[in-house]
Write a protein that holds these residues in place. Sequence first.
Motif, PDB file in Angstrom:
ATOM      1  N   TYR A   9     -50.943 -32.306  23.886  1.00 41.03           N
ATOM      2  CA  TYR A   9     -51.394 -32.072  22.511  1.00 41.03           C
ATOM      3  C   TYR A   9     -50.412 -31.249  21.696  1.00 41.03           C
ATOM      4  CZ  TYR A   9     -56.100 -32.944  24.403  1.00 41.03           C
ATOM      5  OH  TYR A   9     -57.198 -33.478  24.991  1.00 41.03           O
ATOM      6  N   GLY A  61     -62.385 -37.438  19.098  1.00 45.43           N
ATOM      7  CA  GLY A  61     -61.863 -36.839  20.328  1.00 45.43           C
ATOM      8  C   GLY A  61     -62.547 -37.336  21.587  1.00 45.43           C
ATOM      9  N   GLY A  62     -61.971 -36.958  22.734  1.00 45.98           N
ATOM     10  CA  GLY A  62     -62.433 -37.453  24.025  1.00 45.98           C
ATOM     11  C   GLY A  62     -63.797 -36.916  24.436  1.00 45.98           C
ATOM     12  N   THR A  63     -63.994 -35.615  24.268  1.00 50.07           N
ATOM     13  CA  THR A  63     -65.301 -35.056  24.653  1.00 50.07           C
ATOM     14  C   THR A  63     -66.400 -35.716  23.821  1.00 50.07           C
ATOM     15  OG1 THR A  63     -64.289 -32.963  25.289  1.00 50.07           O
ATOM     16  CG2 THR A  63     -66.633 -32.903  24.774  1.00 50.07           C
ATOM     17  N   ASN A  66     -67.049 -39.184  25.141  1.00 50.61           N
ATOM     18  CA  ASN A  66     -67.801 -39.139  26.406  1.00 50.61           C
ATOM     19  C   ASN A  66     -69.276 -38.833  26.165  1.00 50.61           C
ATOM     20  OD1 ASN A  66     -65.523 -39.689  27.915  1.00 50.61           O
ATOM     21  ND2 ASN A  66     -65.030 -37.541  28.286  1.00 50.61           N
ATOM     22  N   HIS A  87     -63.227 -35.194  33.935  1.00 47.81           N
ATOM     23  CA  HIS A  87     -63.205 -34.340  32.742  1.00 47.81           C
ATOM     24  C   HIS A  87     -64.609 -33.923  32.334  1.00 47.81           C
ATOM     25  CE1 HIS A  87     -61.894 -32.998  28.678  1.00 47.81           C
ATOM     26  NE2 HIS A  87     -60.801 -32.715  29.343  1.00 47.81           N
ATOM     27  N   GLU A  92     -65.731 -29.893  29.935  1.00 48.19           N
ATOM     28  CA  GLU A  92     -66.349 -30.164  28.642  1.00 48.19           C
ATOM     29  C   GLU A  92     -67.487 -29.204  28.333  1.00 48.19           C
ATOM     30  OE1 GLU A  92     -66.906 -34.431  28.237  1.00 48.19           O
ATOM     31  OE2 GLU A  92     -64.745 -34.740  28.485  1.00 48.19           O
ATOM     32  N   TYR A 137     -68.950 -42.667  35.737  1.00 49.73           N
ATOM     33  CA  TYR A 137     -67.854 -42.255  34.847  1.00 49.73           C
ATOM     34  C   TYR A 137     -66.556 -42.213  35.649  1.00 49.73           C
ATOM     35  CZ  TYR A 137     -64.784 -38.814  32.524  1.00 49.73           C
ATOM     36  OH  TYR A 137     -63.712 -38.153  31.968  1.00 49.73           O
ATOM     37  N   SER A 139     -62.097 -42.038  35.024  1.00 46.61           N
ATOM     38  CA  SER A 139     -61.042 -41.880  34.018  1.00 46.61           C
ATOM     39  C   SER A 139     -59.788 -42.567  34.541  1.00 46.61           C
ATOM     40  CB  SER A 139     -60.791 -40.404  33.727  1.00 46.61           C
ATOM     41  OG  SER A 139     -60.878 -39.650  34.905  1.00 46.61           O
ATOM     42  N   GLU A 143     -57.583 -37.368  36.090  1.00 50.59           N
ATOM     43  CA  GLU A 143     -57.153 -36.005  35.789  1.00 50.59           C
ATOM     44  C   GLU A 143     -56.063 -35.568  36.762  1.00 50.59           C
ATOM     45  OE1 GLU A 143     -60.117 -37.234  36.067  1.00 50.59           O
ATOM     46  OE2 GLU A 143     -61.092 -36.860  34.154  1.00 50.59           O
ATOM     47  N   ASP A 170     -63.281 -43.535  30.914  1.00 52.57           N
ATOM     48  CA  ASP A 170     -62.671 -42.598  29.954  1.00 52.57           C
ATOM     49  C   ASP A 170     -61.184 -42.936  29.917  1.00 52.57           C
ATOM     50  OD1 ASP A 170     -61.070 -40.388  29.164  1.00 52.57           O
ATOM     51  OD2 ASP A 170     -62.575 -38.931  29.775  1.00 52.57           O
ATOM     52  N   ALA A 172     -58.833 -41.602  27.859  1.00 55.54           N
ATOM     53  CA  ALA A 172     -58.036 -40.639  27.072  1.00 55.54           C
ATOM     54  C   ALA A 172     -56.545 -40.836  27.352  1.00 55.54           C
ATOM     55  CB  ALA A 172     -58.454 -39.207  27.390  1.00 55.54           C
ATOM     56  N   ARG A 173     -56.221 -41.222  28.596  1.00 54.32           N
ATOM     57  CA  ARG A 173     -54.819 -41.507  28.942  1.00 54.32           C
ATOM     58  C   ARG A 173     -54.632 -42.961  29.390  1.00 54.32           C
ATOM     59  NH1 ARG A 173     -55.337 -36.335  31.267  1.00 54.32           N
ATOM     60  NH2 ARG A 173     -54.194 -34.742  30.107  1.00 54.32           N
ATOM     61  N   TYR A 198     -62.795 -46.388  26.556  1.00 52.40           N
ATOM     62  CA  TYR A 198     -62.093 -46.103  25.305  1.00 52.40           C
ATOM     63  C   TYR A 198     -60.592 -45.991  25.500  1.00 52.40           C
ATOM     64  CZ  TYR A 198     -62.638 -40.951  26.264  1.00 52.40           C
ATOM     65  OH  TYR A 198     -62.651 -39.691  26.790  1.00 52.40           O
ATOM     66  N   LYS A 203     -53.829 -38.357  22.791  1.00 55.82           N
ATOM     67  CA  LYS A 203     -52.766 -37.999  23.735  1.00 55.82           C
ATOM     68  C   LYS A 203     -51.592 -38.978  23.672  1.00 55.82           C
ATOM     69  CE  LYS A 203     -56.059 -36.097  27.087  1.00 55.82           C
ATOM     70  NZ  LYS A 203     -55.616 -34.732  27.245  1.00 55.82           N
TER      71      LYS A 203
HETATM   72  C1  PLP Z   1     -59.683 -37.493  31.094  1.00 53.10           C
HETATM   73  C2  PLP Z   1     -59.887 -36.804  29.776  1.00 53.10           C
HETATM   74  N1  PLP Z   1     -60.879 -37.203  28.984  1.00 53.10           N
HETATM   75  C3  PLP Z   1     -61.080 -36.660  27.775  1.00 53.10           C
HETATM   76  C4  PLP Z   1     -60.259 -35.660  27.305  1.00 53.10           C
HETATM   77  C5  PLP Z   1     -60.490 -35.137  25.914  1.00 53.10           C
HETATM   78  O1  PLP Z   1     -60.743 -33.837  25.850  1.00 53.10           O
HETATM   79  P1  PLP Z   1     -60.854 -33.077  24.446  1.00 53.10           P
HETATM   80  O2  PLP Z   1     -62.114 -33.497  23.823  1.00 53.10           O
HETATM   81  O3  PLP Z   1     -60.816 -31.645  24.838  1.00 53.10           O
HETATM   82  O4  PLP Z   1     -59.668 -33.475  23.650  1.00 53.10           O
HETATM   83  C6  PLP Z   1     -59.220 -35.187  28.115  1.00 53.10           C
HETATM   84  C7  PLP Z   1     -58.357 -34.088  27.664  1.00 53.10           C
HETATM   85  O5  PLP Z   1     -57.668 -33.429  28.379  1.00 53.10           O
HETATM   86  C8  PLP Z   1     -59.014 -35.788  29.374  1.00 53.10           C
HETATM   87  O6  PLP Z   1     -58.029 -35.387  30.190  1.00 53.10           O
END
Ligand code: PLP
Length: 345
Positions: A9, A61-63, A66, A87, A92, A137, A139, A143, A170, A172-173, A198, A203
């Motif tokens: 970020y 945003g990611g949170t 989710n 995550h 969160e 869930y 990702s 992570e 998830d 996010a990446r 998503y 990121k």
């Molecule tokens: C796997 C994952 N999901 C979601 C998020 C989004 O988090 P945030 O809402 O803090 O940006 C992150 C951020 O590090 C992440 O690593």
Amino acid sequence: MKYSFANDYSEGCHPRILEALAHTNLIQQAGYGDDSHTCNASDTIRRLAGNTDIDVHMVAGGTMANLVVLASVLRPFESVVAATTGHIYTNEAGAIEATGHKVEAAPTVDGKLRPADIVPFLNKARGHHLVRTRAVYISNSTELGTVYTKQELIDLYEFSKANNLILFMDGARLPMALTAPSNDLTLADIARYTDVFYIGGTKCGAMLGEAIVISNPDLKQDFKYHLKQRGALSAKGRTIGIQFEQLLQDNLIFELADHANKMASRLACAFKQLGCPLLIDSDTNQLFPVLSNAMITLLQKDYGFLIWSVVDEDRSAVRLITSWATPERVVDEFIKDLRRVYSVK
Ligand SMILES: Cc1ncc(COP(=O)(O)O)c(C=O)c1O
């Protein structure tokens, strides 16, 4: 100033996005995601996913993604199962639990959930005295920087369907996962073998934004109400739509993710050449080298990064993240500094 490898970020957004935001600034658009940019970007996602029937919604945003997804698909007494590194479980602030749903966590070796990890949560002996597990869930990348193979995703999806579970990825990446050397999944596979997922923008070159993709028809209904009620439906949705429009044009998002992965891979080679172990093998943009505490202190003078876990009295695993904007020059300097501190460690 210290260079930060602490997260993905640290920079703003790709210049092309800033140009597009400036260029379109005074052109009127519909609000709440009905603007032409969000529509264009959503159509591109449908094309890449090879499915014209998917619904696309963009959030900041990611949170937020989710919690809106999980709260919308679960009934009040239902829970979601995640890896203990997930995550939603670790990072969160109880966002999912605050919507009234328990997160059940399974330990894994590499951050990836497999059907066998989920089995213990099903058919609970005390039936309706406990929560009912209804969503899974995952990702991608995880992570820990690992990625799911196509077969692993198919296995999870088939297991989920056989057990009336909703599979949620998830992403996010996700662009980093899809450009990892070991990846064998396409966006179309992900749309086919998940119920909802998503694509992370935050990121991956955007200032902010995640594109939620729903392929299971049962989950599409009323999603906009859920977004609105949780404050996730952006009045100026155009700001996210424009970003995805740019990121998806000419594969920009995947080029940026590929760059982040390549920078991490150069660092990984340097660590390996020095005989420095990595906590886990990752071919995406997160690395977890195990360093002596003395080395960590020396490197911390010039670089920011996270202490991930204590390995023993003398060593810890740290987390280094490279991003779409990490310059090659900085990676080369870090490697030089690493070699220097390694010789005096
Ligand atoms: C796997 C994952 N999901 C979601 C998020 C989004 O988090 P945030 O809402 O803090 O940006 C992150 C951020 O590090 C992440 O690593």
